[in-house]
Write a protein that holds these residues in place. Structure first.
Motif, mmCIF file in Angstrom:
data_model
loop_
_atom_site.group_PDB
_atom_site.id
_atom_site.type_symbol
_atom_site.label_atom_id
_atom_site.label_comp_id
_atom_site.label_asym_id
_atom_site.label_seq_id
_atom_site.Cartn_x
_atom_site.Cartn_y
_atom_site.Cartn_z
ATOM 1 N N TYR A 140 0.834 -1.207 0.000
ATOM 2 C CA TYR A 140 0.000 0.000 0.000
ATOM 3 C C TYR A 140 0.864 1.251 0.000
ATOM 4 N N GLU A 192 2.976 1.472 -3.400
ATOM 5 C CA GLU A 192 2.306 1.439 -4.692
ATOM 6 C C GLU A 192 1.050 2.300 -4.779
ATOM 7 N N PHE A 193 0.292 2.361 -3.692
ATOM 8 C CA PHE A 193 -1.025 2.979 -3.814
ATOM 9 C C PHE A 193 -1.177 4.293 -3.047
ATOM 10 N N GLN A 223 -2.880 -0.809 -12.190
ATOM 11 C CA GLN A 223 -1.982 -0.605 -11.061
ATOM 12 C C GLN A 223 -1.797 -1.878 -10.221
ATOM 13 N N TRP A 224 -2.894 -2.610 -10.040
ATOM 14 C CA TRP A 224 -2.823 -3.857 -9.283
ATOM 15 C C TRP A 224 -1.890 -4.842 -9.957
ATOM 16 N N GLN A 225 -2.067 -4.976 -11.274
ATOM 17 C CA GLN A 225 -1.244 -5.933 -12.010
ATOM 18 C C GLN A 225 0.222 -5.528 -11.983
ATOM 19 N N SER A 240 1.702 -3.890 -9.615
ATOM 20 C CA SER A 240 2.230 -4.175 -8.276
ATOM 21 C C SER A 240 2.482 -5.666 -8.068
ATOM 22 N N LEU A 241 1.486 -6.469 -8.445
ATOM 23 C CA LEU A 241 1.567 -7.887 -8.097
ATOM 24 C C LEU A 241 2.421 -8.693 -9.065
#
Lengths: 277, 321
Positions: free
Chosen positions: B118, B121-122, B211-213, B215-216
């Motif tokens: 978090y 990245e967010f 954004q999720w992709q 990060s992960l």
């Protein structure tokens, strides 16, 4: 720009077609950019840029450092969205879709307008996974299809013969030139229609550079290519159209041959002949 | 044109030599300190293997295997060093240490890494400037305070929440340990993730990843060495941390798979018993043996963490040869 628009208008006049047909003619461009302004915070870096990108051609963007050519390139797949405090005004169309207002999800644009960066930036993954990445994040699950597209993309990027036995090796095992071709293959894998290249060969040696340039010549048969380059000879060698930017203005746009042999503007001539820049 | 002559200063070989030796000594001091500490601690445990008098009371076999302490009764593992018949089975302590550490890791890894994702990245810039120092402040809380908190507040809360028989148990100690470990994992993981180059994020974004992709599938795998370093450091702390488990675990050497039974850990055993032990007795040696074990465990964890990392890396990041 003048020269180019004139010739387009002449064609329209000659065939004496009406306004709707004129629209159709316009939309025959792969991308159209109208009155584009761009700001970083309060700093306006692009002023009223209008430009048409023709399909299956290579368009080169040239100009001195800081002239806005890279910023312009990055507006075309909305990469600037990721930078906080940027603002845009004007219209950018891919075919007939306004890429800033006409889509639900920005990835719809980025899968159609691919990008290759100045410094090769492969993921710390295997060669295979690098190329397959774009397919996987966009929901392609069929393993056979992915394998097929990976191979095809590596062949198109002229890298297949060098890596076909080592697909499970880290991309970091490749040389700089190979890494950049891997990045091109990665961009090709999702079958974009337009490929943006931001000085793709500026960090490479002359042999790798010429490989990339040869590649661009081949790729334009299938893709529309827009390339930013600092290298005047490179622009002359690989591009069909050239746009010259200076201090955020599009100074001149036209067929590369015209720009390099009979530039209309004094600024363009000065830059091309190396008097500044 | 008359060129001005430049006089460049000759670099001193001597100072270069001395400087290099000086920092080399600094590096070796730490190494030598670790070796000496280990040697001293293990030296005190040696009588278990050599002293015939002590060997009647305790041997390696007696510490490891089930023992028939009273005739006619079942053989069992028991830690009762002060009993009429001293019992030195380390198995219960081993289980206790492991239970507390596992709960701590189960609690701290998701929270620590989640917070790191978090924050790096967010979170917006301002949010990040709040979160990071606050979590890092958590690392500054003395463990005795955390232990005290677990002893008084957390234990009651957990007992009421789950209707537990024992207030002080592995779960209680594990969660308190976890709180101590979160900042370790967070700090290391966050640094690793923020140092993943922007160019990799851009490459993924340009391929249509959200954004999720990003990060992960890009940042997390690229930050893997950092994440695993954080987890290994955290696990080392979970094994070695003393004050929290001493206060919050109940300190009963019970062998069970139940995570809400009381536990006694290696470190808490040393802390609780070393002050009152007879100098040079079997019990004394056993406590030092436990100290050596903690050393070895930490070493094994670091080593296997490295091995695991190499394997995971070649799986996620491609072969390097």
């Amino acid at each position: 720009m003048q020269a180019y628009n004139n010739s387009a208008d002449e064609i329209i006049k000659k065939s004496s077609i009406d306004e709707t047909d004129k629209e159709m003619y316009r939309s025959a461009y792969k991308m159209t950019i109208e009155n584009l302004d761009f700001w970083y915070g309060n700093n306006k870096v692009l002023h009223d840029v209008s430009l048409n990108i023709e399909e299956n051609k290579v368009t080169a963007l040239i100009g001195p450092s800081g002239c806005g050519k890279s910023t312009f390139l990055r507006t075309l797949n909305r990469m600037n969205d990721t930078i906080p405090g940027t603002r845009i005004n004007g219209i950018i169309k891919l075919d007939d879709i306004n890429i800033y207002t006409g889509i639900k999800d920005v990835s719809q644009i980025r899968t159609r307008v691919g990008m290759v960066f100045q410094k090769s930036n492969p993921f710390p993954k295997s060669i295979y996974d690098n190329v397959a990445y774009g397919l996987k994040v966009n929901g392609i699950k069929d393993k056979n299809l992915i394998a097929e597209l990976v191979e095809e993309s590596l062949i198109q990027a002229a890298l297949w013969d060098e890596v076909k036995d080592n697909l499970d090796h880290s991309a970091y095992m490749l040389s700089g030139g190979q890494q950049q071709r891997l990045c091109i293959a990665r961009a090709l894998a999702i079958r974009p229609e337009v490929i943006l290249m931001d000085e793709p060969a500026s960090a490479l040696d002359p042999i790798s550079t010429s490989k990339i340039e040869d590649l661009i010549g081949i790729l334009k048969k299938k893709y529309t290519i827009i390339i930013v380059t600092h290298n005047m000879q490179q622009a002359a060698r690989v591009s069909d159209y050239t746009a010259f930017f200076f201090q955020g203005d599009l100074v001149e746009f036209g067929a590369t041959k015209e720009i390099f042999t009979r530039p209309q503007k004094k600024k363009t001539e000065d830059y091309i002949t190396g008097r500044f820049g | 044109m008359n060129m001005k002559e430049l006089k460049f200063k000759q670099k001193s070989r001597l100072w270069e030599f001395l400087g290099e030796k000086f920092i080399a000594v600094n590096a070796f001091v730490a190494l030598i300190a670790i070796i000496l500490i280990f040697i001293f601690i293990f030296k005190e445990a040696v009588p278990i293997f050599t002293d015939p008098e002590i060997r009647e009371e305790v041997t390696l076999g007696k510490m490891v295997f089930k023992q028939e302490f009273y005739e006619g009764r079942d053989a069992k593992w028991s830690w009762q060093p002060n009993s009429e018949v001293p019992k030195y089975s380390l198995f219960a302590l081993f289980i206790g240490t492991l239970k507390a550490a596992i709960i701590a890791m189960l609690f701290a890894i998701p929270l620590g890494i989640g917070a790191a994702i978090y924050s790096s990245e967010f979170a917006g810039k301002r949010m990040r400037e709040i979160i990071k120092p606050v979590i890092e402040l958590l690392a500054g809380i003395p463990s005795v305070v955390l232990g005290f908190f677990a002893l008084i507040v957390l234990a009651t809360f957990l007992q009421n929440l789950f209707g537990l028989t024992f207030r002080l148990n592995a779960l209680n100690a594990g969660i308190a340990l976890g709180i101590a470990i979160i900042p370790i994992i967070f700090t290391v993981a966050e640094d690793a993730m923020t140092s993943v180059p922007r160019s990799l994020r851009e490459a993924a974004t340009a391929l249509g990843a959200n954004q999720w992709q990003v990060s992960l599938t890009v940042v997390l795998p690229a930050a893997l060495p950092g994440l695993s370093a954080g987890v290994v450091l955290g696990f080392g702390r979970a094994i070695g941390e003393t004050m929290i488990v001493l206060l919050a675990s109940g300190n009963a050497a019970i062998i069970s798979a139940n995570f809400v039974d009381s536990v006694r850990t290696f470190s808490a055993t040393i802390a609780a018993e070393l002050a009152e032990v007879v100098f040079g007795s079997g019990h004394y040696s056993v406590l030092f043996f436990i100290g050596s074990l903690l050393f070895v465990f930490t070493f094994i964890i670091n080593f296997s963490g490295d091995m695991l990392l190499t394997r995971i890396k070649s799986r996620f990041q491609g072969k390097m040869n």
